[in-house]
Motif scaffolding. Structure first.
Motif: not given
Length: 327
Positions: A232-234, A238-243, A261-265
């Motif tokens: 994430r950005d900080r 902050a929400f995930a850019l990628v998790s 499993a992927l998040g933020g995508v």
């Protein structure tokens, strides 16, 4: 914020009945997302149905050896519950990476499942958004789309699902138990949320008169080799850019079972069991992790500002699997 009526319930039957009969009614528990949406006038319910006092505020062991999470249990109480920390540490770690301590103290498990996207344009009622107003267009195409999806997108929407908890639930093969006008039904977590298709306004397969009552975790715990990595950005809030939620069962460094499993995508937590199955019996090494990452991301597409997510997701998958392998 528009005017609305408010009712409080202690009986699931009465809550479902009100949800069925009343026009544009919304259940509310912690309200950490719904109230924001109402303030921005993205959601304008005529009725709020307070479900906090429904009898789903416990975490109990299930007869099949799994764990049953009440929908009204807070995210904080879930993450710190002794059985979750012991048997499902992947879930605990994912929950604690989301939001802030204050929000986790208020947000409920059921509410977490119902979160809506944090797309800038979805919240901005001055811009076109197919999720908010079907048929109006998607401002993220050609707009600022750094946080947007790279998998499972459609011509109508490239928004992402914001939850960390749901990514771990996807890796753990949880089931969602709901109560509605036709009684109780169970929805596998991989079938609960939706891809946008041509109906991006629909985030999940919950019927309009159904309320989430429980989340059931299976007996398989994956508490030995697991990892949850959130980029994430900080460092916080902050929400995930990628998790990535990664879980494996290993014997002599060979894969008996693997979940990624992927998040933020994507518009929903992204998991492809058919890809995972190809790696059962193979050695848990970087070469195979590279191949798995490539297959999970097959067809990924950036839209300008978020092109970097494809490479970032690839590297994060490999990092998470290596971390899980060496745990």
């Amino acid at each position: 914020m528009n005017d609305f009526n408010y009712s409080r319930f202690v009986d699931i039957g009465q809550a479902v009945d009100d949800l069925t009969k009343k026009n544009y009614a919304k259940p509310i528990a912690g309200g950490t997302n719904l109230l924001d949406l109402m303030k921005y006038r993205v959601e304008n319910p005529h009725y709020l149905l307070d479900v906090n006092r429904l009898p789903y505020r416990e975490i109990v062991e299930a007869s099949n050896g799994g764990l049953r999470l009440g929908a009204m249990v807070t995210n904080a109480d879930t993450a710190y519950h002794s059985l979750v920390e012991k048997n499902y540490p992947l879930l605990s770690k994912a929950i604690l990476s989301g939001a802030s301590a204050q929000l986790r103290n208020a947000a409920t498990n059921g509410g977490n499942l119902m979160q809506r996207t944090r797309c800038y344009y979805f919240y901005d009622t001055a811009t076109p958004c197919n999720k908010r107003e079907p048929g109006s267009g998607c401002s993220a195409f050609g707009g600022f789309n750094r946080i947007h999806a790279i998998l499972g997108t459609s011509d109508t929407c490239i928004a992402t699902h914001p939850s960390d908890m749901c990514v771990a639930l996807a890796a753990l093969d949880a089931e969602i138990v709901v109560q509605g006008g036709e009684g109780e039904r169970r929805i596998p977590i991989l079938e609960f949320h939706r891809l946008p298709g041509d109906t991006p306004q629909k985030d999940n397969h919950l019927k309009s008169n159904e309320i989430i009552t429980f989340i059931d975790l299976p007996a398989e715990t994956y508490n030995q080799n697991f990892a949850y990595i959130k980029v994430r950005d900080r460092p916080s809030y902050a929400f995930a850019l990628v998790s990535v939620a990664a879980a494996m069962k290993l014997t002599d460094n060979r894969i008996e079972n693997i979940r990624v499993a992927l998040g933020g995508v994507s518009h929903k937590p992204w998991r492809l069991p058919q890809v995972e199955e190809k790696f059962v019996g193979k050695e848990a090494n970087n070469e195979n992790f590279e191949q798995l990452a490539e297959e999970l991301l097959d067809g990924a597409q950036g839209f300008g500002d978020n092109d970097f997510k494809i490479k970032l997701a690839h590297k994060t998958i490999i990092r998470a699997l290596n971390e899980a392998r060496t745990l």
